[in-house]
Scaffold this active site. Sequence first.
Site, short mmCIF file in Angstrom:
data_model
loop_
_atom_site.label_atom_id
_atom_site.label_comp_id
_atom_site.label_asym_id
_atom_site.label_seq_id
_atom_site.Cartn_x
_atom_site.Cartn_y
_atom_site.Cartn_z
N TYR A 163 0.81 -1.22 0.00
CA TYR A 163 0.00 0.00 0.00
C TYR A 163 0.85 1.28 0.00
O TYR A 163 0.44 2.30 -0.51
CB TYR A 163 -0.90 0.04 1.25
CG TYR A 163 -2.23 -0.62 1.09
CD1 TYR A 163 -2.32 -1.92 0.61
CD2 TYR A 163 -3.41 0.03 1.43
CE1 TYR A 163 -3.54 -2.55 0.49
CE2 TYR A 163 -4.64 -0.59 1.31
CZ TYR A 163 -4.70 -1.88 0.84
OH TYR A 163 -5.91 -2.49 0.71
N LYS A 179 4.57 -14.80 1.14
CA LYS A 179 4.79 -15.40 -0.18
C LYS A 179 6.30 -15.56 -0.33
O LYS A 179 6.92 -15.00 -1.24
CB LYS A 179 4.15 -14.50 -1.26
CG LYS A 179 4.09 -15.11 -2.65
CD LYS A 179 3.11 -16.28 -2.79
CE LYS A 179 3.25 -16.91 -4.17
NZ LYS A 179 2.46 -18.16 -4.33
N ASP A 211 -1.47 -17.92 -0.87
CA ASP A 211 -2.44 -18.61 -1.73
C ASP A 211 -3.03 -19.81 -1.00
O ASP A 211 -4.24 -20.06 -1.02
CB ASP A 211 -1.81 -19.00 -3.08
CG ASP A 211 -0.48 -19.72 -2.94
OD1 ASP A 211 0.10 -19.74 -1.84
OD2 ASP A 211 -0.01 -20.27 -3.96
N ASP A 218 -5.66 -7.34 3.84
CA ASP A 218 -6.86 -6.71 3.27
C ASP A 218 -7.73 -7.79 2.62
O ASP A 218 -8.92 -7.89 2.86
CB ASP A 218 -6.44 -5.66 2.23
CG ASP A 218 -7.64 -5.00 1.56
OD1 ASP A 218 -8.58 -4.63 2.29
OD2 ASP A 218 -7.64 -4.87 0.32
N ASP A 260 -11.35 -9.87 4.30
CA ASP A 260 -12.68 -9.90 3.67
C ASP A 260 -13.15 -11.35 3.50
O ASP A 260 -14.31 -11.68 3.72
CB ASP A 260 -12.67 -9.23 2.29
CG ASP A 260 -13.04 -7.74 2.35
OD1 ASP A 260 -12.81 -7.12 3.42
OD2 ASP A 260 -13.53 -7.20 1.35
C1 IPM Z 1 -10.08 -1.87 4.32
C2 IPM Z 1 -10.51 -1.18 3.05
C3 IPM Z 1 -9.49 -0.12 2.71
C4 IPM Z 1 -8.16 -0.81 2.54
C5 IPM Z 1 -9.84 0.73 1.46
C6 IPM Z 1 -11.18 1.42 1.60
C7 IPM Z 1 -8.77 1.74 1.16
O1 IPM Z 1 -10.66 -2.12 2.03
O2 IPM Z 1 -9.95 -1.18 5.35
O3 IPM Z 1 -9.90 -3.08 4.30
O4 IPM Z 1 -7.87 -1.31 1.45
O5 IPM Z 1 -7.40 -0.87 3.51
MG MG Z 2 -10.49 -4.11 2.67
#
Ligand code: IPM
Ligand code: MG
Length: 379
Positions: A147, A207, A239, A263, A267
Amino acid sequence: MSSRHFKVAALAGDGIGPEVMREAIKVLRATEKKLGFALEITEAPAGWAGIDAAGKALPDATLAVCKNSDAILFGSVGLPDRDPTMAKEARPERAALLPLRKEFDLFANLRPVKLLKELAGICPLRPERQGDGIDILVVRELTAGLYFGPKSTEEVVESHGPPHQPRRRYRKAVDTMVITSGEIERIAHVAFQAARQRRKKVTSIDKANVLENGVLWREVVTAIGAQYADIALEHMFVDNGAMQLVLRPSQFDVMLCENTFGDILSDEAAALGGSLGMLPSASLGKTSAEKTFGLYEPAGGTAPDLAGKNIANPIAQILSGALMLRHSFGMEAAAAAIETTVASDIRAGHRTGDICEAGDPKARKVGTHEMGDAIALAV
Ligand code: IPM
Ligand code: MG
């Protein structure tokens, strides 16, 4: 000022942010009354709300409120479909959220995923894959890695090749994944210490078979792990980690990840917990004089399709408030009170649309306000 008086900057942001923030503040106010502490909450605009109010995603006045606070309770920012002419560097994701993480050195992102028994039916995995429960803490490095490394997009004109031949032109985008041993050490300590309060296992994600920073990551995490003899350490390629999460999620306790990997995997893990609408997060800086500054936000984002309809799930925002009480204000009892109340509210059958299982006889569909009211009343 008593030691139980804390200043909170509340940045609701965009989309469902303001709606779920309202419910979180309601629950905090109810908790405050019962457990005897005082929050001085100052609301300030961020994201598109900041652009509308003051011309930028993180207005100076909002940053000043944050600097003058003990913690930030954050909603969510960013509306991907709004104003495509706005430069990407000025859009809320890059101009509000990432600068806040950097400004306050919020390097440690904690995302606790838990599948409540009552929600087993909305977990996308078959019951036999859910094992004896899903309870995972994703620890994500938040201020380094892919990032934050140097990035650019450039126009390239190839100058070599035979004369009279047309030159090749194309665009090139570069993102770099940069991490130092110090950055790995400090996030590794957070993961091992968190594992001590849990089931004493850390799975470190990298990785290392391809990436240099994966090799360094593995070396440093192994060295730090040696200081925690009571914690089992396992390494896993990212992976494989993505696959193991859906094959056998119950093997994970703490997952320690680089920024981008965390990230993505958080999710994925959140989906196993039933809904992104249930996942709170804490982004913490370093602790000094026993104080930890933090930013607390739901992981689910602005969900523009749900905004303004009183259907968004406020639980991730409410639980983010609980994490704030625990990690920044040291009020374990108050945090636990909110978490227990959320769990009993779910047990009682209250469901926003995202967690409402068709055919569950106990489920009663409620809106954002009703969910917040029920939790605030019972806390
Ligand atoms: C998260 C979100 C953020 C990230 C975005 C909105 C920039 O996806 O907090 O996971 O990628 O960190
Ligand atoms: Mg995110």
